[in-house]
Design a protein around this motif. Sequence first.
Motif, mmCIF file in Angstrom:
data_model
loop_
_atom_site.group_PDB
_atom_site.id
_atom_site.type_symbol
_atom_site.label_atom_id
_atom_site.label_comp_id
_atom_site.label_asym_id
_atom_site.label_seq_id
_atom_site.Cartn_x
_atom_site.Cartn_y
_atom_site.Cartn_z
ATOM 1 N N ILE A 1 0.915 -1.215 0.100
ATOM 2 C CA ILE A 1 -0.041 0.105 0.084
ATOM 3 C C ILE A 1 0.896 1.165 -0.123
ATOM 4 C CG2 ILE A 1 -1.643 1.139 1.249
ATOM 5 C CD1 ILE A 1 -2.650 -1.391 2.226
ATOM 6 N N VAL B 1 -8.005 2.957 2.037
ATOM 7 C CA VAL B 1 -7.104 1.898 2.490
ATOM 8 C C VAL B 1 -8.033 0.853 3.376
ATOM 9 C CG1 VAL B 1 -5.163 1.238 3.702
ATOM 10 C CG2 VAL B 1 -5.231 3.058 2.502
ATOM 11 N N GLN B 2 -8.893 1.538 4.296
ATOM 12 C CA GLN B 2 -9.531 0.638 4.947
ATOM 13 C C GLN B 2 -10.759 0.152 4.213
ATOM 14 O OE1 GLN B 2 -8.836 0.084 8.019
ATOM 15 N NE2 GLN B 2 -7.201 1.390 7.969
ATOM 16 N N LYS C 1 -9.018 -2.794 2.408
ATOM 17 C CA LYS C 1 -8.623 -4.012 3.121
ATOM 18 C C LYS C 1 -9.922 -4.718 3.437
ATOM 19 C CE LYS C 1 -4.547 -2.286 5.564
ATOM 20 N NZ LYS C 1 -4.194 -2.100 6.730
ATOM 21 N N GLN C 2 -11.186 -4.220 3.742
ATOM 22 C CA GLN C 2 -12.435 -4.684 3.869
ATOM 23 C C GLN C 2 -13.034 -5.431 2.573
ATOM 24 O OE1 GLN C 2 -15.416 -2.178 5.627
ATOM 25 N NE2 GLN C 2 -14.206 -1.609 7.317
ATOM 26 N N SER D 1 -11.200 -8.525 2.013
ATOM 27 C CA SER D 1 -11.613 -9.528 3.105
ATOM 28 C C SER D 1 -12.932 -10.135 2.483
ATOM 29 C CB SER D 1 -11.970 -8.833 4.420
ATOM 30 O OG SER D 1 -12.470 -9.803 5.414
ATOM 31 N N PHE E 1 -0.317 -7.084 4.612
ATOM 32 C CA PHE E 1 -0.256 -5.644 3.981
ATOM 33 C C PHE E 1 1.024 -5.056 4.534
ATOM 34 C CE2 PHE E 1 -4.743 -6.573 4.168
ATOM 35 C CZ PHE E 1 -5.188 -6.278 3.227
ATOM 36 N N TYR F 1 2.358 -1.123 4.558
ATOM 37 C CA TYR F 1 1.659 0.181 4.305
ATOM 38 C C TYR F 1 2.786 1.194 4.401
ATOM 39 C CZ TYR F 1 -0.648 4.200 5.591
ATOM 40 O OH TYR F 1 -1.117 5.361 5.868
ATOM 41 N N ALA G 1 -10.671 -2.798 -4.465
ATOM 42 C CA ALA G 1 -10.572 -4.244 -3.932
ATOM 43 C C ALA G 1 -11.231 -5.413 -5.011
ATOM 44 C CB ALA G 1 -11.086 -4.713 -2.661
#
Length: 289
Positions: free
Chosen positions: A6, A17-18, A21-22, A25, A33, A35, A237
């Motif tokens: 990242i 970013v959050q 990642k979600q 998932s 990751f 970062y 994602a």
Amino acid sequence: MYQIGILQLTQNLDDAVQGFKQGLSKYGLQAEFHYLNADGNTVALPDLAKALMKRQVDLIFACSTPAAKAAANLPGNIPVVFTPVFDPVGAGLVNNMALPGGKITGVSGMVKSTDKIAFIHRLLPNAKTIGVLYHTGDSNAQLELTHFQQAAQDELELRELPVHQPEDLSKLSELLPAELDALFLPIGRIIEENFATVVYYTDAVKLPIIASHAPNVSFGALGALVANHHCLGVNCAAKAAQILSGTAPGSIPVGVVEEPEILLNDFTAQNLGIKLPISLKLAAKEIYE
């Protein structure tokens, strides 16, 4: 387990970013990751990108145009997924939005000007003449101005208010035409960073501001229609999942903002003697008071 790099320009973009990642998932992808954040220092990004390459990551998620450029310029074929790049074609990252080419794709952060015009109509139904304050040295602002002009045809009368350097804003009281019903601010760092100066002069003449930069609303703009960075990350994602399953990144179309968010400032509205429409208040993501 995948190794995901990242490359971040500033923590202000960490909502993306959050979301990224979600999103991974949700697709059931297990990832470690890596970062790296330049803390706003664009000069550091190429070295940070090289550091990710040395860690042999499978893919790089790059936040911002300079981060995406740094990742795309790495030798080899590490795929890159970017957001919230405003103008991926103009920045030279992709050949076109439908077929990016090369090793890169992503989601643009630009809200369509037609949507912004519709938002202005809802927020200020009687507005006819809109000033557009922009920095002439900002390519993103120039692009949005062009799109805004095209979208406003037969709907709004525009007055261009070019600013060549930040110091020009100290003369804003002389630049603002008396007939303006509102002031629109395209995306652009110089204007956004000097927003307090803009508010100082517009408040003096009771002129509402329609912003494109979300933080400007909490600091005095009447409203804005903006991209949700978390959603942009989630959409990225989905593209990363395609790439990791074997699809060439250059064949995956660049995404656009599908559901921009409404931000309003009721304190500003009351100071200006404007009543915010109920329908907009109900649809708003956030109302500052």
